[in-house]
Design an enzyme around this catalytic site. Structure first.
Site, PDB file in Angstrom:
ATOM      1  CG  ASP A  33      19.484 -15.135   9.044  1.00  0.00           C
ATOM      2  OD1 ASP A  33      19.793 -14.056   9.596  1.00  0.00           O
ATOM      3  OD2 ASP A  33      18.318 -15.490   8.873  1.00  0.00           O
ATOM      4  CG  HIS A  69      17.417 -12.361  11.759  1.00  0.00           C
ATOM      5  ND1 HIS A  69      17.311 -13.265  10.728  1.00  0.00           N
ATOM      6  CD2 HIS A  69      16.175 -11.824  11.906  1.00  0.00           C
ATOM      7  CE1 HIS A  69      16.068 -13.278  10.265  1.00  0.00           C
ATOM      8  NE2 HIS A  69      15.349 -12.409  10.965  1.00  0.00           N
ATOM      9  CG  ASN A 177       7.765  -9.385   9.158  1.00  0.00           C
ATOM     10  OD1 ASN A 177       7.242 -10.473   8.938  1.00  0.00           O
ATOM     11  ND2 ASN A 177       8.870  -9.259   9.851  1.00  0.00           N
ATOM     12  CB  SER A 242      12.361 -13.612  10.260  1.00  0.00           C
ATOM     13  OG  SER A 242      12.686 -12.635   9.313  1.00  0.00           O
TER      14      SER A 242
END
Length: 416
Positions: A33, A69, A177, A242
């Site tokens: 990430d 994130h 998404n 996520s």
């Protein structure tokens, strides 16, 4: 909603029940990430290594200010339990391996770096080859083709086939998404059936309206109302696939802590076979010849992942087929409770609990691999001690509790 759905108790991943059996001890989860904020008090004890920066191709993960994130994904997996802080992760005794990349492809896909996919491929390869990660969580995707790459696909397949000394690392991807306009499964989570691809559901058990779905969807987990860690010492409520994906990575850590002899494919099978068939009044789960692990629905996959049922199945499989490594998370009689502050500048307070101890000590070792270990003997009649780390170099250390000559517990400490 995350771990415990107070409004609809029948619709959550049953993590609290699973913790009676497993909390993820001895299992590592690589979070590929945009970096992790190491000093977060709910994360720092569970940072398993300095990691790797895939953007620069150098050892040592990088946290970029303004990009939270990765920190948020990591908290869902492994935030520390019972430390009087903010939240708890699905596998609160697992270790996080931080693999960083800025994940910034620019605003125009055509100008994305030609090396973007290669960089992410190197991060995945580092996770299983160098860090020997049990699980690799990837909460990112491309819906425009700019990420598509044989090199990235080869890295993922190599992790699935060769990770964990040939047993296979479990690779988990978010479903994306983009499901608000119809069936949509996002690359690279959709290119290989051995990837465990995770969608998101609401508190009522309905598919979150943006959650990706289609013939590559495997399972679902909480997709809205998820509280997790965020820089600096914050928590935040999140939504999206996520943050559904790391719930399933955490469940995989619970499974492997119970039965580390399982292959990556067996872990995937367990998660799929034990998933809960929710909202059958809305979603019809049918037998599908390409889906061998039970009835399936293209918006729910096999259903809502169930941590408790999964670890029970894993433990039963170990009883039926014992292996050399055995049960990896025995009941701990003596425990290392809290180390604080963490990160530390000079003095650190260590709280511990000793049971049937004839001797006890703390062993502090640098994770840089220089082999040096410092030992501090403990008073058997107390529960805390203070250690002066002023002369220690900045870096990541392991503090181990040694009782009667055996290491019984350990935590990660960051020295600033």
């Amino acid at each position: 909603m995350g771990l415990k759905n107070t409004s609809n108790p029948a619709i959550d991943i049953n993590a609290c029940e699973a913790w009676r059996i497993s909390q993820g001890k001895n299992i590592s989860v690589a979070v590929v990430d945009n970096g992790i904020y190491f000093p977060h008090l709910d994360l720092s004890p569970n940072i398993g290594s300095a990691g790797y920066d895939a953007k620069s191709g150098t050892a040592g993960s990088v946290y970029i200010v303004g990009r939270p994130h990765g920190t948020r994904v990591a908290g869902i997996i492994s935030a520390v339990r019972n430390n009087n802080k903010q939240i708890v992760g699905v596998a609160p005794k697992s270790k996080i391996i931080p693999i960083s990349h800025d994940l910034n492809n620019g605003t125009i896909p055509q100008i994305v770096s030609d090396t973007f996919s290669a960089e992410l491929a190197s991060g995945i390869s580092w996770a299983w080859e160098i860090e020997n990660a049990d699980i690799i969580n990837c909460s990112w995707y491309s819906n425009a083709g700019w990420l598509d790459s044989e090199l990235l696909e080869e890295a993922i397949m190599n992790a699935i086939e060769n990770g964990r000394d040939g047993k296979g690392s479990l690779v988990v991807f978010a479903a994306g998404n983009f499901g608000n306009n119809g069936p949509s499964m996002i690359y690279p989570g959709n290119f290989d059936n051995r990837i465990l691809t995770v969608g998101g559901v609401t508190q009522t058990g309905s598919r979150w309206f943006k959650s990706g779905y289609g013939d590559k969807l495997d399972v679902v987990a909480s997709g809205v109302g998820i509280w997790t860690t965020s820089p600096e010492q914050n928590i935040i409520e999140e939504e999206g696939t996520s943050f559904a994906a790391p719930h399933v990575s955490g469940i995989a850590a619970l499974i492997l802590s119970v039965n580390p002899c399982l292959s990556g494919q067996q872990v995937r099978d367990i998660i799929e076979q034990t998933s809960q068939k929710i909202r059958t009044d809305v979603y019809t789960y049918l037998t599908n010849p390409s889906r061998p692990n039970g009835s399936w629905n293209n918006q729910m996959g096999y259903g809502l992942a169930d941590a408790h049922a999964a670890v029970q199945m894993a433990r039963n499989m170990l009883v039926q087929n014992p292996c050399e490594q055995g049960f990896q998370e025995p009941l701990q009689r003596s425990t290392l409770e809290i180390i604080a502050p963490n990160p530390v500048i000079s003095f650190v307070n260590v709280h511990y609990n000793l049971v049937q101890a004839n001797s006890a000590s703390l062993a502090i070792a640098s994770q840089t691999g220089n082999g040096s270990v410092n030992t501090f003997h403990l008073d058997l009649h107390t529960k805390e001690t203070t250690i002066n780390l002023s002369n220690y170099l900045p870096g990541i250390y392991t503090i181990a509790l040694v009782v009667n000559g055996n290491v019984v517990d350990s935590k990660t400490l960051i020295k600033q």
